[in-house]
Design a protein around this motif. Structure first.
Motif, PDB file in Angstrom:
ATOM      1  N   LEU A   1      36.581  33.748  37.974  1.00  0.00           N
ATOM      2  CA  LEU A   1      36.637  33.478  36.535  1.00  0.00           C
ATOM      3  C   LEU A   1      37.847  34.181  35.933  1.00  0.00           C
ATOM      4  N   MET A   2      38.437  33.540  34.910  1.00  0.00           N
ATOM      5  CA  MET A   2      39.569  34.136  34.212  1.00  0.00           C
ATOM      6  C   MET A   2      39.070  34.931  33.012  1.00  0.00           C
ATOM      7  N   PRO A   3      39.761  36.026  32.651  1.00  0.00           N
ATOM      8  CA  PRO A   3      39.368  36.776  31.446  1.00  0.00           C
ATOM      9  C   PRO A   3      39.585  35.939  30.195  1.00  0.00           C
ATOM     10  N   PRO A   4      38.795  36.135  29.166  1.00  0.00           N
ATOM     11  CA  PRO A   4      38.964  35.355  27.922  1.00  0.00           C
ATOM     12  C   PRO A   4      40.270  35.706  27.229  1.00  0.00           C
ATOM     13  N   ILE A   5      40.815  34.735  26.505  1.00  0.00           N
ATOM     14  CA  ILE A   5      42.048  34.956  25.741  1.00  0.00           C
ATOM     15  C   ILE A   5      41.689  35.717  24.473  1.00  0.00           C
ATOM     16  N   VAL A   6      42.304  36.896  24.298  1.00  0.00           N
ATOM     17  CA  VAL A   6      42.020  37.739  23.139  1.00  0.00           C
ATOM     18  C   VAL A   6      43.112  37.538  22.099  1.00  0.00           C
ATOM     19  N   LEU A   7      42.717  37.079  20.926  1.00  0.00           N
ATOM     20  CA  LEU A   7      43.679  36.905  19.841  1.00  0.00           C
ATOM     21  C   LEU A   7      43.928  38.224  19.142  1.00  0.00           C
ATOM     22  N   PRO A   8      45.162  38.455  18.634  1.00  0.00           N
ATOM     23  CA  PRO A   8      45.418  39.678  17.869  1.00  0.00           C
ATOM     24  C   PRO A   8      44.523  39.747  16.631  1.00  0.00           C
ATOM     25  N   GLU A   9      44.287  40.969  16.187  1.00  0.00           N
ATOM     26  CA  GLU A   9      43.368  41.192  15.070  1.00  0.00           C
ATOM     27  C   GLU A   9      43.770  40.402  13.827  1.00  0.00           C
ATOM     28  N   ASP A  10      45.083  40.424  13.475  1.00  0.00           N
ATOM     29  CA  ASP A  10      45.521  39.778  12.239  1.00  0.00           C
ATOM     30  C   ASP A  10      45.319  38.271  12.307  1.00  0.00           C
TER      31      ASP A  10
ATOM     32  N   GLU B   5      47.928  41.568  52.092  1.00  0.00           N
ATOM     33  CA  GLU B   5      46.578  41.303  51.592  1.00  0.00           C
ATOM     34  C   GLU B   5      46.201  42.403  50.607  1.00  0.00           C
ATOM     35  N   GLU B   6      45.863  42.007  49.380  1.00  0.00           N
ATOM     36  CA  GLU B   6      45.434  42.959  48.361  1.00  0.00           C
ATOM     37  C   GLU B   6      43.931  42.820  48.155  1.00  0.00           C
ATOM     38  N   ARG B   7      43.220  43.929  48.288  1.00  0.00           N
ATOM     39  CA  ARG B   7      41.769  43.956  48.101  1.00  0.00           C
ATOM     40  C   ARG B   7      41.463  44.761  46.845  1.00  0.00           C
ATOM     41  N   ILE B   8      40.841  44.105  45.861  1.00  0.00           N
ATOM     42  CA  ILE B   8      40.472  44.766  44.609  1.00  0.00           C
ATOM     43  C   ILE B   8      38.953  44.842  44.541  1.00  0.00           C
ATOM     44  N   GLN B   9      38.447  46.035  44.235  1.00  0.00           N
ATOM     45  CA  GLN B   9      37.003  46.232  44.168  1.00  0.00           C
ATOM     46  C   GLN B   9      36.600  46.746  42.795  1.00  0.00           C
ATOM     47  N   CYS B  10      35.559  46.121  42.230  1.00  0.00           N
ATOM     48  CA  CYS B  10      34.974  46.589  40.968  1.00  0.00           C
ATOM     49  C   CYS B  10      34.112  47.807  41.293  1.00  0.00           C
ATOM     50  N   CYS B  11      34.387  48.937  40.651  1.00  0.00           N
ATOM     51  CA  CYS B  11      33.690  50.182  40.982  1.00  0.00           C
ATOM     52  C   CYS B  11      32.219  50.158  40.555  1.00  0.00           C
ATOM     53  N   GLN B  12      31.876  49.330  39.563  1.00  0.00           N
ATOM     54  CA  GLN B  12      30.497  49.305  39.085  1.00  0.00           C
ATOM     55  C   GLN B  12      29.616  48.389  39.937  1.00  0.00           C
ATOM     56  N   THR B  13      30.106  47.167  40.205  1.00  0.00           N
ATOM     57  CA  THR B  13      29.286  46.205  40.951  1.00  0.00           C
ATOM     58  C   THR B  13      29.543  46.263  42.451  1.00  0.00           C
ATOM     59  N   ARG B  14      30.623  46.925  42.883  1.00  0.00           N
ATOM     60  CA  ARG B  14      31.051  47.029  44.291  1.00  0.00           C
ATOM     61  C   ARG B  14      31.465  45.681  44.860  1.00  0.00           C
ATOM     62  N   ARG B  15      31.649  44.677  44.012  1.00  0.00           N
ATOM     63  CA  ARG B  15      32.086  43.366  44.501  1.00  0.00           C
ATOM     64  C   ARG B  15      33.608  43.363  44.620  1.00  0.00           C
TER      65      ARG B  15
ATOM     66  N   LEU C  56      31.139  41.493  35.665  1.00  0.00           N
ATOM     67  CA  LEU C  56      30.579  42.073  34.440  1.00  0.00           C
ATOM     68  C   LEU C  56      30.998  41.323  33.189  1.00  0.00           C
ATOM     69  N   GLN C  57      32.041  40.462  33.325  1.00  0.00           N
ATOM     70  CA  GLN C  57      32.629  39.774  32.162  1.00  0.00           C
ATOM     71  C   GLN C  57      33.119  40.799  31.143  1.00  0.00           C
ATOM     72  N   ALA C  58      33.686  41.901  31.670  1.00  0.00           N
ATOM     73  CA  ALA C  58      34.171  42.972  30.790  1.00  0.00           C
ATOM     74  C   ALA C  58      35.132  43.857  31.578  1.00  0.00           C
ATOM     75  N   LYS C  59      35.853  44.709  30.841  1.00  0.00           N
ATOM     76  CA  LYS C  59      36.754  45.651  31.513  1.00  0.00           C
ATOM     77  C   LYS C  59      35.942  46.723  32.228  1.00  0.00           C
ATOM     78  N   SER C  60      36.472  47.144  33.380  1.00  0.00           N
ATOM     79  CA  SER C  60      35.760  48.112  34.210  1.00  0.00           C
ATOM     80  C   SER C  60      36.790  48.900  35.008  1.00  0.00           C
ATOM     81  N   ALA C  61      36.314  49.879  35.765  1.00  0.00           N
ATOM     82  CA  ALA C  61      37.189  50.605  36.683  1.00  0.00           C
ATOM     83  C   ALA C  61      37.330  49.781  37.960  1.00  0.00           C
TER      84      ALA C  61
END
Length: 531
Positions: free
Chosen positions: A512-521, A361-371, A445-450
């Motif tokens: 929710l899944m993270p959004p697909i980020v296209l390369p800059e070019d 069992e892997e438990r992942i916690q968002c450090c900002q929201t504590r969820r 947060l819909q963003a990268k976090s610790a």
């Protein structure tokens, strides 16, 4: 050297002589003998004589698909773009992949390989990069060792050799091959082999009066040349009742239902080898006449005949680039490979590998929201860190390090090495500690976090297989093996490693899944085409 042949010896010519032997009278009939033998017996004899043995099959296999030197290796152009590759923490420059990563040897781009049918692999960005740039050679990052690395040529569409791999890697700050050579040239080499020899003699119990044991469960496995990893794993597996019951207990049924070509049947070969190890037929004390012969020849050792697992090795290693070779291999990797084969060949029937199976069992916690988020995965082996700071003999280690430095400065022989002793409970404690999740994307947060991750057992196996993580990389890319001893207790309480699941008061992260980020070019091109 675990080789049984003399490559510099003379060539010999052999003449084969075949006979059909009829028991119990041991009546011999030279072959071929079409006149006296029934047609079916003649056909059977011919089939046996013409069937290639696993040994003969293995000989050409070792020369097949011989990797050739790339035509780009000698004249490879490398860009002076200042790229330096760190020894860890790699990820694809176009996506978030952290496995199956390839370093392009022209511009230092780190990109993912192609996607495989089992869901592993990558998004093919390394190949896309070649099509855009025509930079031909790439090296797989996690295969780099002091002996070389896996190199692929996109232009030649095959694995290749790069005789200049050391220089090509050092261009990007990877100096491990040159560091190895400097060591071998004598600057840092320890030419005093005594500690290793004495340790080996202790393991072998040299000088002690040992009594040879024979019978069921006391059968040795012959070394096929660097095959100790295979022998070790097979001896362990067939010491477990589930494997004994599945293969040796069902021996007659497996043989009765084996296919026309039993050499290619996994169950048949496992049953045959298990019977060889456990029956005691290949581990018998020498006869009186053999003892007399040994005394006459002044050979006083009782050598077991043992069994040769050549046919099983040929089957389980077929198509595998490492296990099909005669190189040294990792026992942990072979264990997982064999468990995979057991599972694949046990569909709809008893599966002896279940005795190793457990849920993590892997438990992942968002450090900002504590969820939190909980997930489970299947595993067959637990990898434990070896925290050197938990050594119980730290004072001895510090004193040894002082003596070693003094000996090095004064050009004297190094002192007897002192090995760090780490309690097994400390390794378990280190496994329980939270670890940072790199590039964690918080769905709350819909963003990268610790983020931090902890692992626990959702279920326990009947037999727990443990691998100690005793290898590390220095900043100079030189792989280092941590020379330490783990003190394992006879009884172990692992109840504190039990998973708890979602606790009262905990709030789950949104699914929710993270959004697909296209390369800059790519984004720039799409914008300009819209304009």
């Amino acid at each position: 050297l675990e080789l049984n042949r003399d490559f510099n010896g003379e060539d010999y010519e052999y003449e084969d002589e075949a006979k059909l032997v009829i028991f119990p009278d041991h009546f011999e009939i030279p072959l071929p003998n079409i006149e006296e033998l029934p047609a079916l017996v003649t056909i059977a004899c011919d089939a046996v004589l013409n069937a290639p043995s696993a040994y003969k099959k293995q000989e050409p296999e070792s020369w097949e698909e011989e990797i050739q030197v790339s035509r780009h290796a000698r004249s490879l152009r490398q860009l002076d773009n200042g790229v330096r590759i760190p020894p860890s923490g790699w990820k694809c420059q176009k996506c978030e992949m952290r496995e199956n990563l390839w370093l392009n040897l022209t511009d230092g781009s780190v990109l993912c390989g192609k996607w495989f049918f089992d869901g592993s692999g990558g998004n093919g960005h390394a190949l896309e990069h070649y099509r855009e740039t025509n930079y031909p050679l790439a090296v797989k990052l996690d295969t780099i060792t002091p002996d070389g690395a896996d190199v692929y040529s996109f232009e030649e569409e095959e694995a290749v050799l790069d005789p200049h791999i050391s220089e090509h890697l050092s261009h990007f700050g990877i100096d491990m091959l040159q560091m190895q050579r400097r060591t071998e040239n004598g600057h840092h080499t320890d030419n005093n082999p005594r500690p290793r020899v004495s340790e080996w003699e202790v393991i072998q119990e040299s000088g002690m009066k040992l009594k040879a044991v024979y019978g069921s469960g006391y059968t040795g496995i012959k070394n096929l040349g660097n095959s100790c990893y295979l022998s070790t794993v097979l001896q362990v597996l067939f010491s477990i009742p589930d494997f004994q019951r599945m293969y040796v207990g069902n021996l007659q049924r497996i043989f009765d239902y084996s296919p026309l070509d039993p050499t290619q049947d996994f169950a048949t070969q496992m049953a045959k080898l298990g019977h060889g190890l456990l029956s005691g037929q290949y581990s018998k004390p020498p006869m009186k006449s053999e003892l007399i012969e040994q005394v006459m020849k002044e050979e006083h050792k009782h050598h077991q005949r043992g069994i040769s697992p050549r046919m099983l090795k040929s089957l389980v290693s077929r198509g595998h680039p490492e296990f099909s070779s005669n190189r040294q291999q990792d026992a942990h990797e072979f264990f997982l490979h064999l468990i995979n084969l057991v599972e694949r060949n046990s569909a709809g029937s008893e599966n002896s590998s279940d005795s190793f199976r457990f849920l993590v069992e892997e438990r992942i916690q968002c450090c900002q929201t504590r969820r939190v988020r909980y997930a489970q995965r299947v595993d067959y082996c637990i990898q434990l860190p070896a925290p050197i700071e938990a050594a119980t003999n730290r004072e001895e280690l510090l004193a040894y390090e002082t003596k070693r430095k003094e000996a090095e400065e004064n050009m004297r022989a190094p002192p007897e090495p002192v090995r760090a002793r780490i309690p097994f409970t400390a390794c378990l404690q280190a496994f329980m500690e939270p670890e940072n999740v790199p590039d964690f994307w918080s769905s709350a947060l819909q963003a990268k976090s610790a983020g931090v991750k902890t692992s626990r057992f959702a279920s326990f196996p009947e037999y727990l297989v443990v691998q100690m993580k005793k290898f590390t990389f220095g900043v100079d890319w030189v792989p280092k093996k941590l020379d330490l001893a783990i003190d394992v207790p006879d009884f172990l309480d692992v109840s504190r490693l039990r998973a708890t699941g979602l606790q009262a008061g905990e709030e789950e992260l949104p699914d929710l899944m993270p959004p697909i980020v296209l390369p800059e070019d790519t984004r720039d091109n799409s914008m300009s085409s819209t304009d």
